[in-house]
Design a protein around this motif. Structure first.
Motif, short mmCIF file in Angstrom:
data_model
loop_
_atom_site.label_atom_id
_atom_site.label_comp_id
_atom_site.label_asym_id
_atom_site.label_seq_id
_atom_site.Cartn_x
_atom_site.Cartn_y
_atom_site.Cartn_z
N SER A 1 0.84 -1.20 0.00
CA SER A 1 0.00 0.00 0.00
C SER A 1 0.87 1.25 0.00
O SER A 1 2.03 1.21 0.43
N SER B 1 -9.39 0.98 -4.03
CA SER B 1 -9.67 1.09 -2.60
C SER B 1 -9.05 -0.06 -1.81
O SER B 1 -8.94 0.01 -0.59
N HIS B 2 -8.65 -1.11 -2.51
CA HIS B 2 -8.06 -2.28 -1.85
C HIS B 2 -6.53 -2.24 -1.84
O HIS B 2 -5.89 -3.16 -1.35
#
Length: 321
Positions: free
Chosen positions: A26, A61-62
């Motif tokens: 991320s 969003s993941h």
């Protein structure tokens, strides 16, 4: 991108930032790891994409995932990172210092008890040493050896075709077996044909056991084995074997000493082969004394392992049959 002078565009910190995103999964975690703000990291990645004129990441969003172009850049970036690390180690040696780190790769299929003993022995000698251990599917580990991400790897070698540019030193041989849960309804099987109707679990990407499942069906004129579950996690692979009726291939040495709870050998006869577990490295190995020392300890522990290991027994007949 300026093809005449790539150094005028791509910067090392851009590649470093991309690798951090891939390793952490991320933007937020990568920014924290690098000590950057998330906007600064996003700007760096955007600059890299502009300089390459390619989309490297897909943001959702993941989290973030690599495009095919991004995967190619990451492979090159890892090789560059490895060469920078090795250059730093060479310079440290020239200054009279010593290399204090070593990295090794192990495949999901490899028995790891003897590797753990070798690493523990090295750590006891000098607790300040830095040892990195990477586990993954075989294709990824081989790529890491080629790119210098790891100093060497411990993997089973069924075919040498994919290792033509590398050196493989056999440590010991072990049988390939079909495994399933304790009390599996097909235990014990007398032939592969009895397991043809089972659902199989394999790694998602190419590996020594993954390719073997397909070849066994073809060479024995059996229907293609159903492989509904593909899994690159070693822990999850064995959890699914132990808790479902899925079957898969394993090295017999992996099951020795009840190291894999809940799994049993369903079948271990012909045409299942015997394969060597080998120490695999580049031609320029070792590039530092510590890597050479750990490799030697792995060879010593593997010899001890091969000498004393018991032969795991196939599963007993299920009372449900």
């Amino acid at each position: 991108m300026n093809n005449a002078d790539p150094w005028s565009t791509i910067r090392l910190h851009h590649l470093r930032d991309l690798l951090a995103v891939v390793e952490t999964g991320s933007l937020r975690a990568a920014a924290r790891k690098l000590g950057l703000t998330q906007p600064s990291l996003t700007k760096s990645l955007r600059q890299l994409e502009e300089q390459t004129a390619l989309a490297l990441l897909v943001r959702s969003s993941h989290g973030v995932t690599l495009t095919s172009a991004g995967q190619r850049v990451v492979e090159r970036a890892r090789a560059i990172e490895s060469e920078i690390r090795r250059t730093a180690e060479d310079l440290e040696l020239l200054r009279g210092g010593a290399v204090r780190s070593v990295s090794i790769g192990v495949s999901m299929a490899s028995p790891l008890e003897f590797v753990a003993r070798a690493v523990a022995s090295l750590h006891r000698r000098d607790p300040s040493l830095h040892v990195q251990i990477f586990e993954g599917v075989q294709a990824k580990i081989i790529a890491d050896v080629r790119q210098g991400v790891v100093d060497f790897a411990i993997i089973p070698v069924a075919q040498r075709d994919s290792l033509i540019d590398l050196r493989a030193r056999p440590l010991f041989h072990t049988r390939v077996v079909v495994v399933g849960r304790a009390g599996h309804p097909c235990a014990p099987a007398q032939s592969l044909r009895e397991l043809a109707a089972c659902h199989w679990i394999t790694p998602r990407r190419g590996g020594v056991l993954d390719g073997m499942v397909e070849r066994l069906a073809v060479s024995n004129q059996l229907p293609a084995f159903s492989r509904p579950i593909q899994c690159d996690s070693s822990a999850l692979y064995w959890d699914l074997i132990a808790s479902t009726d899925l079957v898969g291939l394993s090295l017999a040495a992996k099951l020795e000493g009840d190291r894999v709870a809940g799994a049993r050998i369903l079948y271990d006869g012909p045409p299942l082969p015997e394969v060597p577990v080998a120490l695999v490295h580049r031609a320029d190995f070792p590039q530092n004394a510590l890597a050479g020392e750990l490799a030697e300890r792995c060879r010593e522990e593997a010899a001890t392992h091969a000498h004393r290991r018991p032969e795991p027994a196939p599963a007993a007949a299920s009372p449900l049959r």
